[in-house]
Design a protein around this motif. Structure first.
Motif, mmCIF file in Angstrom:
data_model
loop_
_atom_site.group_PDB
_atom_site.id
_atom_site.type_symbol
_atom_site.label_atom_id
_atom_site.label_comp_id
_atom_site.label_asym_id
_atom_site.label_seq_id
_atom_site.Cartn_x
_atom_site.Cartn_y
_atom_site.Cartn_z
ATOM 1 N N ARG A 63 0.843 -1.196 0.000
ATOM 2 C CA ARG A 63 0.000 0.000 0.000
ATOM 3 C C ARG A 63 0.882 1.251 0.000
ATOM 4 N N GLY A 64 0.542 2.190 -0.889
ATOM 5 C CA GLY A 64 1.263 3.440 -0.940
ATOM 6 C C GLY A 64 0.310 4.604 -1.151
ATOM 7 N N VAL A 65 0.752 5.791 -0.763
ATOM 8 C CA VAL A 65 -0.013 7.012 -1.003
ATOM 9 C C VAL A 65 0.386 7.542 -2.372
ATOM 10 N N VAL A 66 -0.606 7.709 -3.242
ATOM 11 C CA VAL A 66 -0.310 8.084 -4.625
ATOM 12 C C VAL A 66 -1.129 9.293 -5.059
ATOM 13 N N VAL A 67 -0.574 9.995 -6.052
ATOM 14 C CA VAL A 67 -1.381 10.849 -6.912
ATOM 15 C C VAL A 67 -1.475 10.148 -8.254
ATOM 16 N N ARG A 68 -2.537 10.434 -8.997
ATOM 17 C CA ARG A 68 -2.795 9.734 -10.257
ATOM 18 C C ARG A 68 -2.723 10.703 -11.426
ATOM 19 N N ALA A 69 -2.141 10.227 -12.515
ATOM 20 C CA ALA A 69 -1.978 11.066 -13.702
ATOM 21 C C ALA A 69 -3.325 11.556 -14.226
ATOM 22 N N GLU A 70 -4.350 10.770 -14.060
ATOM 23 C CA GLU A 70 -5.675 11.136 -14.576
ATOM 24 C C GLU A 70 -6.292 12.316 -13.829
ATOM 25 N N ASP A 71 -5.698 12.664 -12.665
ATOM 26 C CA ASP A 71 -6.284 13.724 -11.840
ATOM 27 C C ASP A 71 -5.578 15.072 -11.979
ATOM 28 N N THR A 72 -4.590 15.183 -12.840
ATOM 29 C CA THR A 72 -3.729 16.363 -12.817
ATOM 30 C C THR A 72 -4.449 17.668 -13.155
ATOM 31 N N ARG A 73 -5.600 17.594 -13.781
ATOM 32 C CA ARG A 73 -6.331 18.823 -14.136
ATOM 33 C C ARG A 73 -7.470 19.127 -13.161
ATOM 34 N N MET A 74 -7.551 18.378 -12.082
ATOM 35 C CA MET A 74 -8.727 18.483 -11.223
ATOM 36 C C MET A 74 -8.857 19.844 -10.522
ATOM 37 N N PHE A 75 -7.742 20.559 -10.353
ATOM 38 C CA PHE A 75 -7.799 21.847 -9.658
ATOM 39 C C PHE A 75 -7.649 23.030 -10.611
ATOM 40 N N ASP A 76 -7.742 22.796 -11.902
ATOM 41 C CA ASP A 76 -7.575 23.881 -12.862
ATOM 42 C C ASP A 76 -8.525 25.041 -12.553
ATOM 43 N N GLY A 77 -7.979 26.250 -12.574
ATOM 44 C CA GLY A 77 -8.793 27.440 -12.356
ATOM 45 C C GLY A 77 -8.996 27.816 -10.907
ATOM 46 N N MET A 78 -8.489 27.004 -9.993
ATOM 47 C CA MET A 78 -8.652 27.292 -8.570
ATOM 48 C C MET A 78 -7.423 28.000 -8.021
ATOM 49 N N ALA A 79 -7.623 28.852 -7.029
ATOM 50 C CA ALA A 79 -6.508 29.473 -6.327
ATOM 51 C C ALA A 79 -5.760 28.415 -5.521
ATOM 52 N N THR A 80 -4.474 28.619 -5.351
ATOM 53 C CA THR A 80 -3.647 27.647 -4.637
ATOM 54 C C THR A 80 -4.229 27.304 -3.273
ATOM 55 N N ARG A 81 -4.649 28.313 -2.546
ATOM 56 C CA ARG A 81 -5.140 28.087 -1.172
ATOM 57 C C ARG A 81 -6.405 27.237 -1.141
ATOM 58 N N ASP A 82 -7.142 27.179 -2.256
ATOM 59 C CA ASP A 82 -8.398 26.432 -2.284
ATOM 60 C C ASP A 82 -8.227 24.987 -2.758
ATOM 61 N N LYS A 83 -7.040 24.635 -3.205
ATOM 62 C CA LYS A 83 -6.804 23.269 -3.672
ATOM 63 C C LYS A 83 -6.630 22.345 -2.475
ATOM 64 N N ASP A 84 -7.297 21.216 -2.502
ATOM 65 C CA ASP A 84 -7.409 20.342 -1.330
ATOM 66 C C ASP A 84 -6.636 19.038 -1.535
ATOM 67 N N PRO A 85 -5.512 18.844 -0.836
ATOM 68 C CA PRO A 85 -4.738 17.611 -0.982
ATOM 69 C C PRO A 85 -5.545 16.346 -0.720
ATOM 70 N N ARG A 86 -6.572 16.439 0.086
ATOM 71 C CA ARG A 86 -7.366 15.246 0.426
ATOM 72 C C ARG A 86 -8.061 14.663 -0.798
ATOM 73 N N LYS A 87 -8.309 15.495 -1.807
ATOM 74 C CA LYS A 87 -8.992 15.015 -3.010
ATOM 75 C C LYS A 87 -8.038 14.330 -3.987
ATOM 76 N N ALA A 88 -6.750 14.603 -3.855
ATOM 77 C CA ALA A 88 -5.786 14.087 -4.833
ATOM 78 C C ALA A 88 -4.934 12.938 -4.310
ATOM 79 N N LEU A 89 -4.795 12.821 -2.992
ATOM 80 C CA LEU A 89 -3.963 11.768 -2.407
ATOM 81 C C LEU A 89 -4.810 10.534 -2.112
ATOM 82 N N HIS A 90 -4.379 9.386 -2.620
ATOM 83 C CA HIS A 90 -5.117 8.139 -2.460
ATOM 84 C C HIS A 90 -4.181 7.061 -1.904
ATOM 85 N N VAL A 91 -4.712 6.194 -1.071
ATOM 86 C CA VAL A 91 -3.971 5.013 -0.627
ATOM 87 C C VAL A 91 -4.430 3.841 -1.473
ATOM 88 N N GLN A 92 -3.486 3.223 -2.192
ATOM 89 C CA GLN A 92 -3.848 2.098 -3.054
ATOM 90 C C GLN A 92 -2.747 1.058 -3.070
#
Length: 451
Positions: A34-63
Motif C-alpha cells: 500500500r502506498g499514497v499516490v497521486v494519479r496522472a488522470e487527476d492532474t487537471r482536477m484543480f484547474d482554475g482554482m486558487a492555490t489556497r483552495d486546492k485540497d490535498p485530500r482530493k488528490a492523495l489516495h492510498v492504493q
C-alpha cells in the motif's frame, strides 16, 4: 506484509532486537504494497482554482501498487513511519507542475529508471524503517538494519556531482522527482540515501527530521549555505515550523543568536521552550509587508527592522533564514545587515520574489540559493539527532490512510513542527532501542506534541 511487520514487532522489548530483525532476510518480498499516490488522470482536477483552495485530500489516495524490481545500488525498506513535507503538498495540488513530468524525464534516462514512469506516483520524501533487501553492489547495509532515509537521489555518473552531489546533473528529490517514495509500506531508495536510525527515538520521531533537518543544516551551517558562526544574529522565519524548528535548534547549538518570527503566541512559546529568547509574533504586532497584491510596504520593512534591533540591542541580522518566499523576501533583503546573507529555499508563499535591489547591491549583501543537502551534510544533520543535540519536532501523527488530512493541515499551516505518518507502525512510540538516552531528553523530544 503481515509477516514482515510481525518480525519487526518481535524486536520490541527484545534483549536482542538485531537478531529478531535479521529474520527479515529469510522472508519473501510481497508482490505488492500500500502506498499514497497521486494519479496522472487527476492532474487537471484543480484547474482554475486558487492555490489556497486546492485540497490535498482530493488528490492523495492510498492504493495497492506492485513492488518494483530492485536495481543495483538500491535497497528495499519496510517503512514504519514517514512525514509530511511541503513537496508532498505541492505534488498533491499539482503545483508548480504535475510531478509526472519529472517521472517521465527520469524514465527516459535508462532501462532501469523506466520503472519510475507510471500513471501513479508513490509520494513521500522521509522514511524510517528496516532494510528488507539490498541490490547488487551494496555492501554497507544489510537486511535487518534500522535506518532513516534522506531524500537526495543522484546517479553520480557525471564529474560535477563528485564535488557536491547536489550539483550532479541527475540530482533529484526522492518521492517528489522519483517514484516509490516513503509514504508507503515499502520504499525503494539508493543505498547512499540510508543513515542509521537514532536509537533513542520512535519510528515516527526518527522519520520526521530527514528532509527539513538536512535542509536547515546546509542552509545555515554548511559552507554551501550561510556558514553560520558563533555570535551571528540569525533571523528565522516560521521558527516553530517544520523547517524553522530545526534552524532554531541549530542556531542555538552553534552559538548564534536566533530571532524567531512566528504567527501566534503558541508558536512563540514553542520557540522559548527550545531556548530562544528573541521572538517576534508578526500577527500580534501587525506586520503586513504588502499594502496590496502588487505593492510592498517599505514602511513595514523599516518597522520590522527597528523591531529586530530593539531585541538585539541594535544589531541587524547577519543571516536571514528565508523560506516563505514572496510574502517576506523584500523585507528579508531589507533587514539583513550590511554584508549579510539571505539564504533561501522553498518559497511556500510564492516563487516570484520581489525586492529593492538598492538594499542588496549598495549594502553588499548576498542571496544564496539552497536546496536540500548532500549525503555528507544529511549524515551530519542526522548525527546531531542521534547525539541528542537536535530533537524531533513531531506535533501530531496520522495513520497512512489519513495522509490526505495530514497534507491538508500542512497546506493550511494549521500545524506546528512536523506532522508524522505511521506506515507499518500500528501505534506511536515503537522502535525505541536506547531507553536510557531517551529518558535524558524526553521533555525536549515531546515539546511539540499536542500543538
Amino acid at each position: 506484509m503481515q509477516d514482515i511487520l510481525e518480525a519487526i514487532m518481535a524486536a520490541e522489548g527484545s534483549s536482542q532486537p538485531e537478531r529478531e530483525l535479521a529474520r527479515l532476510a529469510g522472508l519473501p518480498v510481497p508482490e505488492s504494497y500500500r502506498g499514497v499516490v497521486v494519479r496522472a488522470e487527476d492532474t487537471r482536477m484543480f484547474d482554475g482554482m486558487a492555490t489556497r483552495d486546492k485540497d490535498p485530500r482530493k488528490a492523495l489516495h492510498v492504493q495497492e501498487v506492485p513492488t518494483p524490481e530492485l536495481g543495483p545500488g538500491e535497497a528495499l525498506v519496510a517503512v514504519m513511519a514517514s512525514a509530511i513535507n511541503y513537496n508532498t503538498v505541492w505534488t498533491s495540488i499539482f503545483e508548480p507542475l504535475p510531478t509526472f513530468k519529472f517521472l517521465q524525464r527520469y524514465g527516459r534516462l535508462s532501462e532501469l529508471t523506466r520503472r519510475h514512469d507510471l500513471p501513479y506516483h508513490v509520494v513521500g520524501s522521509d522514511a524510517a524503517g528496516v532494510v528488507l533487501r539490498t541490490g547488487p553492489g551494496v555492501t554497507k547495509w544489510k537486511a535487518g538494519d534500522e535506518v532513516v532515509a534522506h531524500c537526495l537521489s543522484v546517479e553520480l555518473e557525471d564529474s560535477a556531482g563528485h564535488d557536491d552531489t547536489m550539483l550532479d546533473p541527475q540530482q533529484r528529490i526522492w518521492g517528489f522527482e522519483t517514484n516509490f517514495g516513503g509514504l508507503a509500506e515499502l520504499a525503494i531508495v539508493k543505498a547512499n540515501q540510508l543513515m542509521p536510525k537514532p536509537r533513542h527515538l520512535s519510528w515516527e520521531e526518527a522519520a520526521s527530521p530527514g528532509l527539513v533537518n538536512s535542509t536547515a543544516y546546509r542552509q545555515l551551517v554548511s559552507h554551501h549555505g550561510a556558514n553560520m558562526k558563533q555570535g551571528d544574529v540569525v533571523l528565522i522565519w516560521g521558527a516553530s515550523g517544520g523547517l524553522g524548528g530545526y534552524a532554531t535548534q541549530m542556531a542555538l547549538n552553534g552559538g548564534a543568536i536566533p530571532v524567531c518570527v512566528v504567527s501566534s503566541p503558541e508558536k512563540a512559546e514553542l520557540c522559548r521552550k527550545m531556548g530562544a529568547e528573541l521572538v517576534i509574533d508578526r500577527t500580534a504586532e501587525g506586520f503586513k509587508f504588502w499594502s496590496d497584491e502588487h505593492t510592498q510596504d517599505q514602511d513595514e520593512w523599516r518597522r520590522f527592522g527597528e523591531r529586530i534591533r530593539q531585541l538585539t540591542g541594535g544589531e541587524d541580522p547577519d543571516i536571514v533564514f528565508e523560506h516563505p518566499g514572496r510574502e517576506t523576501f523584500g523585507a528579508s533583503v531589507y533587514v539583513a545587515k550590511k554584508g549579510g546573507t539571505i539564504v533561501t529555499c522553498a518559497s511556500t508563499s510564492g516563487y516570484m520574489h520581489q525586492y529593492d535591489n538598492r538594499y542588496l547591491w549598495m549594502h553588499l549583501k548576498r542571496i544564496v540559493g539552497s536546496h536540500f543537502a548532500n549525503y555528507h551534510e544529511a549524515w551530519q544533520a542526522n548525527r546531531l539527532v542521534a547525539l541528542g543535540k537536535v530533537h524531533p519536532t513531531v506535533s501530531k501523527t496520522y495513520a497512512l490512510e489519513q495522509t490526505g488530512q495530514a497534507a491538508y493541515e500542512v497546506h493550511r499551516n494549521a500545524h506546528q513542527g512536523k506532522v508524522g505518518v505511521r506506515c507499518l507502525a500500528p501505534t506511536d512510540g515503537l522502535g525505541v532501542r536506547d531507553t536510557e538516552m531517551r529518558s535524558r531528553h524526553e521533555s525536549a523530544i515531546n515539546r511539540f506534541r499536542g500543538h
